[in-house]
Each structure stands twice: as structure tokens, then as C-alpha cells.
Design a protein around this motif. Structure first.
Motif, PDB file in Angstrom:
ATOM      1  N   TRP A 221     -23.645   2.129   8.679  1.00 30.92           N
ATOM      2  CA  TRP A 221     -24.280   2.145   7.363  1.00 30.92           C
ATOM      3  C   TRP A 221     -24.309   0.636   6.788  1.00 30.92           C
ATOM      4  O   TRP A 221     -24.971   0.153   6.236  1.00 30.92           O
ATOM      5  N   GLN A 229     -32.227  -2.032   2.558  1.00 26.91           N
ATOM      6  CA  GLN A 229     -32.322  -1.186   3.372  1.00 26.91           C
ATOM      7  C   GLN A 229     -32.739   0.212   2.282  1.00 26.91           C
ATOM      8  O   GLN A 229     -33.493   1.146   2.649  1.00 26.91           O
ATOM      9  N   SER A 233     -35.957   2.505   2.076  1.00 27.10           N
ATOM     10  CA  SER A 233     -35.978   3.774   2.168  1.00 27.10           C
ATOM     11  C   SER A 233     -36.397   4.626   0.925  1.00 27.10           C
ATOM     12  O   SER A 233     -36.957   5.645   0.887  1.00 27.10           O
ATOM     13  N   TYR A 276     -39.004   0.472   8.261  1.00 31.02           N
ATOM     14  CA  TYR A 276     -37.876   1.016   8.061  1.00 31.02           C
ATOM     15  C   TYR A 276     -37.173   1.476   9.324  1.00 31.02           C
ATOM     16  O   TYR A 276     -35.794   0.950   9.481  1.00 31.02           O
ATOM     17  N   LYS A 280     -33.657  -0.465  10.530  1.00 31.48           N
ATOM     18  CA  LYS A 280     -32.585   0.089  10.714  1.00 31.48           C
ATOM     19  C   LYS A 280     -31.897  -0.220  12.196  1.00 31.48           C
ATOM     20  O   LYS A 280     -30.481  -0.477  12.611  1.00 31.48           O
ATOM     21  N   GLU A 283     -30.493  -3.623  12.549  1.00 29.50           N
ATOM     22  CA  GLU A 283     -29.102  -3.801  11.964  1.00 29.50           C
ATOM     23  C   GLU A 283     -28.217  -2.795  12.809  1.00 29.50           C
ATOM     24  O   GLU A 283     -26.882  -3.480  12.902  1.00 29.50           O
ATOM     25  N   LEU A 284     -28.637  -2.146  13.503  1.00 34.62           N
ATOM     26  CA  LEU A 284     -27.686  -1.207  14.318  1.00 34.62           C
ATOM     27  C   LEU A 284     -27.062  -2.242  15.727  1.00 34.62           C
ATOM     28  O   LEU A 284     -26.164  -2.237  15.848  1.00 34.62           O
ATOM     29  N   TRP A 303     -25.803   9.998  11.339  1.00 38.49           N
ATOM     30  CA  TRP A 303     -26.818   8.786  11.476  1.00 38.49           C
ATOM     31  C   TRP A 303     -27.819   9.395  12.207  1.00 38.49           C
ATOM     32  O   TRP A 303     -29.077   9.179  11.688  1.00 38.49           O
ATOM     33  N   MET A 307     -31.719   9.979  10.765  1.00 39.27           N
ATOM     34  CA  MET A 307     -32.960   8.886  11.306  1.00 39.27           C
ATOM     35  C   MET A 307     -33.805  10.032  12.012  1.00 39.27           C
ATOM     36  O   MET A 307     -35.272   9.977  11.841  1.00 39.27           O
ATOM     37  N   ASN A 344     -29.507  10.238   4.052  1.00 39.61           N
ATOM     38  CA  ASN A 344     -29.020   8.807   4.142  1.00 39.61           C
ATOM     39  C   ASN A 344     -28.039   8.540   2.951  1.00 39.61           C
ATOM     40  O   ASN A 344     -26.807   8.130   2.935  1.00 39.61           O
TER      41      ASN A 344
END
Lengths: 399, 340
Positions: A221, A229, A233, A276, A280, A283-284, A303, A307, A344
Motif C-alpha cells: 500500500w 490513489q 479510489s 485506478y 495500482k 505502483e505494485l 490486497w 482489488m 482498502n
């Protein structure tokens, strides 16, 4: 109807009569004396007792929070979740008053009121969460501009006032206070813009709170774009919440909103949701790596849950034309997104810091009182909304 | 909406003007970011774990000396220091047995033990003592996150102190501290945050930190941070077994004990962690084994949130500018209709 002038004197009685005149919503057929109302009232009563206990005996006595777990359910759900659930208002208000998209006008009042209750929930909960509730106003006068929490506090108060201003015409109409109504109309567009700016900041600053804990929050996260983010969201949540509430009120009250409006909201979920999802995943890959959620850990599972429920499944469903054409199926999609974004927020606040906290011997599961207060707050928001629907002209007829 | 365009522009300009006016207190934004430099007269503590014998005299003295007005543990109407029973059944409250830092305990000496625990300062089959307390960051996260300014950094000696009368109890300091130091008085209805304040009340009278004064071996010494850093570097340069005069109580003291240097790990904890701290530590075994996290960034943490805050005013400007422009475009047609 009871004539209040008999009990409250001429002036106050007339005002009360006007306020309690439910002819505006007669066509909606709202019944107040239902089993659900009784359940909600008892939850609110229980929550009030908990709030009293908390104020008298302290935060440690009422909650299971401890030195390793300074923030728990009230912050994770009531504050982070409640504020995210309120994100619809500024988008609808902006669309109606600034972009002049007239078709959303019929849901503007309801979504702004919805947000008002979301923020009220957050405000009451944070007041009870801080250890010295009576001096919670300190940040407003003791400015400390390095602090995200100061920004959050200031925005909470300003936006709550903005939402109250945006909602006030409903009340002023009923009271027949024409001059005040004109005044509010005059500043409405400015208030809406102020609300848009505050919301963009407030939604993102709740994520920015966590920028300072790179070593504590799991890299699933944590990243330096966490505020954005949170904002993305929240937008997704906002569309879903407005759509959910529109379809729900359509179901329980005798009231219907053009399907075009709901379709437009679904399109909003699709656009923001796709962005989004990419955000996500990006960034992962940049952070812990694409396979990090699959390591079998609790965080990884949470997680994936967040998602799958909140982003992937809704987007897949919305890709089907049969879903996009069906009110009930869109209703299900809305619920998925709402749960996903709530997951989240809980993940960031609770599960994402669990590994760090338990390494130092901390353990946390919300106490009964924490649960009761949270449930009571939800009941308060739902019942408050229902009362407003009964006594105020919440659903103006679409043009 | 019955409102002319000209009137609307006036209103927006007025609102914007009011906003700028109300934003005047934000003018000193440039200076708001916390300093990343060591204060000129910064003082601190050097804790050398290889000298510590685990007597806990520092803990005892800390509790007594901070339970006075101005002290970090002071509570009105409490005469005896707050002893902790530490879940020990036999403890009837006359001796202090804290397990962790807490609302009643500002520093704590703990034991590391491995296997047969034969040799001091050895990771395998050895043991070591270590001390936890506030490290007094050069750019403290707690100071930067507090919404009411209840945490401050002394501009002279750099001690990070707490003003209870400002605190609202949001506990963001607990979340933000990378070392997990601030503790809360969970059993109080009007709680305070508690942590070591580097005996600021004693320093004001020319004194030194109580723990350093109490330490019989020189494991904890007080002094100027620059001197402590030099002292730590000198010790790291020693060959194991080489005789060295270890000062007692304060760095550069005339009182010292002569003893052979231990085998140090080549790290001064607190030199880089979170941008540097005023309390620094030396150890014979890795700090990770002693529970000190190694994943703490080696830069000042407040810059992470400042990157966000510095953009806030721009968002207002941007929203009002584009919002007004958009409004002009989207409401043009209606105005023409109104005029015709």
C-alpha cells in the motif's frame, strides 16, 4: 398532523409546522414506524451510551487500542471510510453547477445530503477517537501547517460547513425564508467550487497521512503516490455510492430516477476504475513487484481481496452490456465497489501496518464498544437521511 | 439560477479575494518546513551497549527525576513515581518492573539473550543489554505531524518536548514515529503522550540527563552532539581489547574507567537514521538483533508529507481558475437566451 402552535407558541409553532409538513414527500410513501427504524434507533441509543462511557472513562477504557495500535476501527472505517463514501457530492455538485450537466440535477440534493451525513459520521467518530475530545478544536486555532492532520481537521470543518450551505436551500424553502434562500443561491457556485477544492484535498490528504510511515505500512500500500490513489479510489467510491443510494431510494421510496443518470454514473465507475486499476498495478510493479500479493501472507490476501472485490470484478461486470442495461445488476456492482474501497481503507489503517505492529508485540481487535459505536453511526446516517427524505424536498422532479 | 454572468464573476473574485486574505497566515510557508540541521547547542546521549551492565540505575533515576514539575512524567497530585507491576504476581507495587516503554516509563534497559548466553556482546550463545528511549531526531516526525503543535523541538539544545495543554490526543505522533517511541496514558480519561524529553527541565538549570548522571559505567553519557559523535567514532576506531579511558556521566569528563574496548559493530545508530538523531548508540552485536529496525529511511521523514502540503494552495488556485473558466463556457448559452 399535530398543530405545533398549540405547544410552542405562535412563531416557533408556525416554523415547526412548516418543517414537519411532510406533504413534499407524500408521493414517496415513506413510513417511519418500521421494524428497521426501531433497530436503528436502538443502535443509536446504544452508541450514545458508548459515547458517554468513552467520554467519562477515556479512550483506553472504551477501545482495544494500545501503544502499538494507536489507530483502529474508528479511524479506518468511520473516518477514512466515511469520508470516502462522501466523495460523490462534490462531483455531482460540480457537474450540475459548474459543468451545467442538467440531467444530474435530480440527484444533486440527495448526494450532497448523503455526503453531509458521511462527513458528520467521520467528524463525530474522530471527536470520540481523540483522547481529549473536549479540546478537539485546538488545531483550528493552533495552526501547525507541517501537519497533514491539521489540513485534515481544517478541511473537515470547512467542508462540513460547505455541505451544510449546499444543503440549506431544502430547509430554507420549507421555512419560506426567501431572503436567506436568495443569499445561498447567490454564493452557491462559489460554494461548490470551494467544495470541489476541499474534497480533492481532503480525500487525498487522508492518504497523505500515511506518507510519513514508509517503514511501517506494507509496501503493498505504501508508495509516494498514496494520496492520489486515495483520491482515485474515492472518486470511484463516490460514483458507486451515489448510484447505490439513487437505486436504493428508487426501490424503497416510490420514486424513480431516469436510467440515463444511473448509466452515466456507471460510466464514471468504469473510467475511474480502469485508471485506478492501472495505477495500482503500476505502483505494485514499481514497488514490491507484481507477484508480491501472491506470497501467501495475510497482507497479500487482503490486497487481492480489495482489488478483486472493489476493482477487477466490477470492471469485468461493467464490460458486459447486459449488466450496463440492468438497474439491479448495476446495484450489485455499486455494492462491490463500496466494499472494495472500504476494504482498502481498512487495509491501509489496520492490515497494512499489522506486520510492523505485531513485531513489537502489539495485538488489536476492535472492542465491543468500538463495534457498537460504528454500527450506531451507520444507523444514525441512514435514519438521518430517511428523515430528511420525509420532511424535505430531497428528490426534485427531473426536468 | 437567476444570476447574471457579470455578477457571478464578481462573486468568484470576491470569494477568491477572501480566500487569499484568509490565507495570509500561510505566508511564512517557506519557513514552515522543519530544519534538517543540528541545532547549534544540540545536546544528546551516547549509549554504548558494550559498557552497560544492566543495573537499571538509569531507569530508576529517570522516573524519580521526571516526576517533578517540569519533568516528562509529572502529573499533578502524584507524589511517588509511577511504578509498574509488570504482570509479576509477587510485585506489591514497591518495585518498578516495566516490560516496555509506556505512559509511565520513558527509558528502559532490556536484555538480549541467545542460546547458552555465555559471552557478553556476542550474537550467538551470547547476551547484551540495550536501552530504548526517544532518540531526539534532528527533524522529528512527531513534531511535524502534530496538528496542534503539541510537540516542539527546542531551538537551542534540540530536545523534542511536549506541551500537554495543546494535545488533542489524536496519536498521530505514535503512528508517525519511525522508532515507535511515544506512549499514551491509555488508562487515563484525560491522557497525555509520554516520552523522554532529554531532561529539558534539568538542562535549563545547567544539569544533565538523569540517566547519564546515574550510569555508573559510562554506558550512558551526556554531552554536545558533535562531541558525542567524535567520541563514538574514536571508539569504533579502537582495536578489540585495546585499553581506552571511557568517560563517565558526560563526554570529556575527568572521571573515567580504564578498560579494554569490546568488538563493536561498525555502525553508529542515529547518525543517519531518519535524517540523524541527537541520541546515538554503539553496540557489540547488530542493532537489528536488539530490535532496532534497519529499514528506517536515512533522510528526514517530514519531507515526505511536506511534498504534499506545499501543493495545497495551488489546488485552490487551480480549482477556482479552471472552475470559473468552465462556468463561463458552460453557461454562455443560457446568458444569451436571457438577454434575447
Amino acid at each position: 398532523m399535530i398543530d405545533m402552535t398549540r405547544y410552542a407558541g405562535q412563531t416557533a409553532g408556525t416554523l415547526l409546522n412548516r418543517l414537519l409538513d411532510d406533504s413534499v414527500s407524500r408521493h414517496l410513501g415513506i413510513k417511519l414506524d418500521t421494524p428497521l427504524t426501531r433497530v436503528m434507533l436502538s443502535l443509536i441509543a446504544l452508541a450514545a451510551v458508548v459515547a458517554g462511557y468513552r467520554l467519562v472513562f477515556g479512550i483506553g477504557a472504551a477501545s482495544n487500542l494500545n501503544d502499538q495500535w494507536p489507530w483502529g476501527l474508528w479511524i479506518g472505517f468511520d473516518v477514512l471510510g466515511g469520508v470516502a463514501m462522501a466523495a460523490g457530492a462534490f462531483m455531482i455538485a460540480g457537474a450540475v453547477y459548474i459543468l451545467n450537466w442538467k440531467k444530474y440535477k435530480c440527484i444533486a440534493r440527495a448526494s450532497i445530503l448523503n455526503a453531509f451525513f458521511g462527513y458528520l459520521l467521520a467528524a463525530i467518530s474522530i471527536t470520540l477517537d481523540v483522547g481529549r475530545s473536549l479540546v478537539i478544536w485546538h488545531p483550528l486555532v493552533m495552526w501547525q501547517i507541517n501537519s497533514i492532520m491539521f489540513i485534515v481537521a481544517l478541511h473537515l470543518v470547512l467542508y462540513l460547513s460547505t455541505l451544510a450551505t449546499e444543503s440549506s436551500p431544502m430547509v430554507l424553502e420549507k421555512l419560506g425564508w426567501q431572503r436567506a434562500l436568495d443569499g445561498v443561491h447567490r454564493i452557491m457556485v462559489g460554494a461548490v467550487m470551494f467544495g470541489v477544492a476541499l474534497s480533492l484535498l481532503h480525500q487525498s490528504s487522508l492518504g497523505a497521512n500515511y506518507l510519513i510511515v514508509p517503514g511501517k505500512l506494507s509496501p503493498l500500500w505504501y508508495n509516494k503516490h498514496l494520496p492520489y490513489q486515495f483520491l482515485a479510489s474515492a472518486l470511484m467510491m463516490g460514483f458507486s455510492m451515489v448510484s447505490f443510494e439513487t437505486i436504493l431510494t428508487g426501490k424503497v421510496f416510490k420514486h424513480s430516477v431516469p436510467f440515463d443518470v444511473i448509466k452515466g454514473l456507471a460510466r464514471g465507475i468504469m473510467i475511474v476504475g480502469s485508471f485506478y486499476l492501472v495505477f495500482k498495478l503500476f505502483e505494485l510493479v514499481q514497488g514490491p513487484g507484481l507477484l508480491a500479493p501472491f506470497d501467501g501472507s495475510l497482507e497479500g490476501g487482503m490486497w487481492l481481496l480489495e482489488m478483486a472485490v472493489g476493482v477487477v470484478l466490477p470492471l469485468l461486470l461493467l464490460a458486459l452490456p447486459s449488466v450496463r442495461r440492468n438497474r439491479n445488476k448495476l446495484f450489485a456492482v455499486d455494492i462491490l465497489v463500496i466494499f472494495g474501497v472500504l476494504f482498502n481503507r481498512l487495509n491501509v489503517c489496520i492490515f497494512g501496518v499489522a506486520r510492523y505492529n505485531t513485531a513489537f508485540g502489539g495485538d488489536y481487535f476492535p472492542s465491543a464498544m468500538e463495534w457498537i459505536l460504528t454500527l450506531g453511526m451507520i444507523a444514525f446516517a441512514v435514519l438521518g437521511f430517511k428523515l430528511c427524505a420525509k420532511y424535505l424536498n430531497l428528490f426534485p422532479e427531473p426536468h | 439560477m437567476a444570476i447574471s454572468r457579470r455578477k457571478f464573476v464578481k462573486i468568484v473574485a470576491g470569494t477568491g479575494g477572501a480566500l487569499v486574505a484568509s490565507g495570509t497566515p500561510l505566508a511564512p510557508l517557506a519557513q514552515a518546513q522543519l530544519s534538517t540541521e543540528l541545532p547549534p547547542q544540540a545536546t544528546g546521549i551516547l549509549y554504548d551497549a558494550t559498557l552497560c551492565v544492566g543495573c537499571k540505575a538509569c531507569m530508576s533515576k529517570c522516573k524519580a527525576e521526571n516526576n517533578v514539575p517540569g519533568g516528562a512524567l509529572y502529573k499533578k497530585g502524584r507524589s511517588t513515581p509511577p511504578y509498574e507491576k509488570g504482570n509479576l504476581e509477587a510485585n506489591n507495587g514497591i518495585w518498578d518492573a516495566p516490560r516496555e516503554l509506556s505512559g509511565d516509563t520513558l527509558n528502559i534497559v532490556k536484555l538480549y539473550k541467545n542460546g547458552s548466553a555465555e559471552v557478553k556482546d556476542r550474537a550467538v550463545n551470547g547476551y547484551a543489554f540495550f536501552k530504548q528511549q526517544c532518540l531526539h531526531c534532528i527533524s522529528p516526525a512527531c513534531v511535524s505531524v502534530c496538528p496542534a503543535g503539541a510537540f516542539r523541538k527546542d531551538p537551542e539544545n534540540g530536545a523534542v518536548y511536549y506541551l500537554a495543554e495543546r494535545c488533542i490526543g489524536c496519536r498521530y505522533c505514535q503512528l508517525a514515529c519511525p522508532f515507535g517511541v511515544p506512549r499514551y496514558e491509555w488508562d487515563s480519561a484525560w491522557p497525555e503522550v509520554r516520552k523522554c524529553q532529554l531532561c529539558r527541565h534539568r538542562q535549563e538549570k545547567g544539569g544533565i540527563a538523569a540517566c547519564a548522571e546515574a550510569c555508573p559505567t559510562g554506558a550512558t553519557i551526556f554531552g554536545k552532539v558533535v562531541d558525542l559523535r567524535e567520541e563514538a567514532k574514536r571508539r569504533l576506531a579502537l582495536r578489540p581489547g585495546e585499553e581506552y579511558r571511557y568517560p563517565i556521566q558526560v563526554v570529556g569528563s575527568k572521571d573515567w574507567t580504564l578498560r579494554g574496548a569490546a568488538h563493536y559493530v561498525a555502525q553508529i545508530y542515529g547518525l543517519k537514521e531518519a535524517g540523524g538523531t541527537q541520541n546515538i548508540m554503539l553496540s557489540g552485536i547488530s542493532f537489528e538483533l536488539l530490535g532496532f529496525k534497519n529499514n528506517i529511511p536515512n533522510y528526514d521523514l517530514p519531507r515526505l508529507t511536506w511534498a504534499y502540503i506545499s501543493k495545497v494552495l495551488w489546488v485552490f488556485f487551480w480549482v477556482f481558475a479552471t472552475g470559473t473558466a468552465t462556468y463561463q463556457i458552460t453557461h454562455r448559452k443560457k446568458d444569451k437566451e436571457g438577454q434575447s
